[in-house]
Design an enzyme around this catalytic site. Structure first.
Site, PDB file in Angstrom:
ATOM      1  N   ARG A   1     -11.374 -39.032  22.927  1.00  0.00           N
ATOM      2  CA  ARG A   1     -11.360 -40.283  22.158  1.00  0.00           C
ATOM      3  C   ARG A   1     -12.789 -40.798  21.959  1.00  0.00           C
ATOM      4  NH1 ARG A   1     -11.602 -44.456  19.808  1.00  0.00           N
ATOM      5  NH2 ARG A   1     -10.285 -46.295  19.974  1.00  0.00           N
TER       6      ARG A   1
ATOM      7  N   TYR B   1       3.152 -55.007  10.683  1.00  0.00           N
ATOM      8  CA  TYR B   1       1.698 -54.900  10.816  1.00  0.00           C
ATOM      9  C   TYR B   1       1.006 -55.127   9.474  1.00  0.00           C
ATOM     10  CZ  TYR B   1       2.397 -53.108  15.526  1.00  0.00           C
ATOM     11  OH  TYR B   1       2.740 -52.988  16.845  1.00  0.00           O
TER      12      TYR B   1
ATOM     13  N   ARG C   1       4.584 -41.931  24.110  1.00  0.00           N
ATOM     14  CA  ARG C   1       3.136 -42.127  24.101  1.00  0.00           C
ATOM     15  C   ARG C   1       2.452 -41.282  25.187  1.00  0.00           C
ATOM     16  NH1 ARG C   1       2.074 -47.064  21.413  1.00  0.00           N
ATOM     17  NH2 ARG C   1      -0.038 -46.325  21.404  1.00  0.00           N
TER      18      ARG C   1
ATOM     19  N   ASP D   1      -0.581 -41.886  14.439  1.00  0.00           N
ATOM     20  CA  ASP D   1      -0.149 -43.263  14.685  1.00  0.00           C
ATOM     21  C   ASP D   1       0.769 -43.697  13.554  1.00  0.00           C
ATOM     22  OD1 ASP D   1      -0.891 -45.599  16.646  1.00  0.00           O
ATOM     23  OD2 ASP D   1      -0.638 -46.485  14.674  1.00  0.00           O
TER      24      ASP D   1
ATOM     25  N   ARG E   1      -4.334 -43.083  26.875  1.00  0.00           N
ATOM     26  CA  ARG E   1      -5.455 -43.538  27.712  1.00  0.00           C
ATOM     27  C   ARG E   1      -5.261 -43.382  29.211  1.00  0.00           C
ATOM     28  NH1 ARG E   1      -5.755 -49.131  24.716  1.00  0.00           N
ATOM     29  NH2 ARG E   1      -3.574 -48.510  24.645  1.00  0.00           N
TER      30      ARG E   1
END
Ligand code: CP3
Length: 351
Positions: free
Chosen positions: A46, A158, A33, A83, A37
């Site tokens: 973003r 998910y 990752r 993603d 952020r």
């Protein structure tokens, strides 16, 4: 399984070469990752992109954030910015990313599974393939480009649960109560994911990683049926189109099932989470199997001597096999940037 590639040709990309079984003088490194952020320049793009999926589907911006961590740090690989949940989106399920909450999906029931439509999935994902194209053009020839997808079980957690959870109870109960509908979902995910990974290789990915982030909390039968078997079929299916394709499997939390996973799926590289004892890995896994991992991401947050000591222990534990240095799970947003720089220097033998 065709994991072993006999006398592989060096490619001049240290990370890819390690994955192919050619050990390097110091381990190559990337950070799970790594675009995200904790980087102010990511947060800026973003914000401009609006929705998170919009960022994933806008090749200029996605290529930019893919390359950002390599401008700051001497990493050996770029990982495609996308993603694992673009697959449910491409199959027609409603997926959104709520600020501060993570992904939210409209949970599927058996009728919802029957209504999924894989026909145009790959076309819907074509912007992601264009991102690979763009990154490839900008990337130095000694850097490896990593593509990825989520493993069928992890993506299904998910799709059925609607959001992340600590125990994946909704998906586990669904699989046990509706085995036919569940198998149909897994089969569809295997096939779409295989076609997606093949397309990523064709667009320029050097290696791909299958993220099985929710391989924990499963009994051995469930693990065999829904982690190992779909991963095995996915690897096999990709290699029907791309013979000998280098593929990393990362079954996070597989623990006692890890060796069986490696043997039966035929992955080229095995990702190790941070809970896995180094002794277990070095005593149990065949010496020819390249491994990747396993620094605790929170050691990178805290930094300093404890981080350096643990990083050196990991390097020493895998000194006798091909090893790609990485975290044992994704980097977290509060990670200080200077700690990342320090870790990369250490792994490259510069401190
Ligand atoms: O550098 C990179 O690795 C970027 C590409 C990437 C992202 N997600 C971008 C992302 C990759 C490889 C992933 C994989 C992913 N996504 C996994 C498997 C790896 C793991 O961490 O276990 C999973 C389970 C997901 C699903 C997902 N996407 C979650 C749970 C979340 C929210 C929480 C979080 O981890 O940030 C996302 C959102 C997401 N995916 C972000 C990024 C940069 C943050 C979104 C934002 O910017 O608001």
């Amino acid at each position: 399984m065709d994991r072993q590639i006999s006398s592989p040709q060096a490619t001049g990309k240290p990370l890819l070469d390690t994955a192919l079984g050619i050990k390097q003088p110091t381990p190559p490194i990337w950070i799970m990752r790594q675009a995200g952020r904790y980087l102010p320049e990511y947060r800026q793009v973003r914000e401009k992109a609006g929705g998170f999926l919009n960022l994933c589907y806008t090749p200029t911006m996605a290529a930019e954030v893919t390359l950002q961590p390599l401008r700051r740090f001497d990493l050996d690989a770029a990982i495609l910015f996308s993603d694992i949940l673009v697959i449910p989106d491409a199959l027609g399920q409603t997926v959104r990313f709520a600020e501060g909450e993570g992904p939210i999906l409209e949970p599927l029931d058996p009728a919802g599974i029957a209504a999924l439509d894989p026909t145009n999935a790959l076309e819907k994902l074509s912007p992601v393939l264009e991102t690979i194209d763009r990154v490839k053009l900008a990337l130095s020839p000694n850097k490896t480009l990593i593509g990825f997808c989520g493993a069928p079980w992890t993506v299904a957690t998910y799709m059925l649960g609607g959001r992340g959870s600590s125990d994946q109870a909704k998906a586990r109960i669904f699989a046990l109560e509706h085995p036919e509908a569940f198998s149909a979902l897994i089969d569809m995910l295997v096939e779409v994911s295989a076609q997606y990974l093949v397309a990523q290789f064709r667009a320029g990915a050097d290696i791909v990683q299958i993220f099985e982030s929710w391989a924990l909390n499963l009994d051995e039968e469930f693990f065999a049926a829904y982690v190992i078997e779909p991963n095995r079929r996915l690897v096999e299916r990709v290699r029907e189109f791309i013979p000998g394709a280098p593929i990393t499997g990362f079954p996070r939390g597989a623990a006692g099932m890890l060796k069986t996973y490696a043997e039966q799926t035929g992955v080229s590289v095995l990702g190790l989470d941070y809970a896995l004892p180094l002794g277990f890995a070095s005593d149990t896994l065949p010496k020819s199997l390249p491994v990747q991992g396993n620094l605790d991401p929170l050691r990178l947050v805290a930094g300093g001597q404890q981080m350096e000591d643990r990083a050196r222990k990991i390097i020493a534990a895998f000194a006798d096999r091909p090893h790609i240095f990485n975290l044992g799970h994704g980097i977290v947003p509060q990670t200080p940037i200077e700690n990342v720089a320090r870790l990369v220097d250490l792994v490259h033998g510069r401190v």
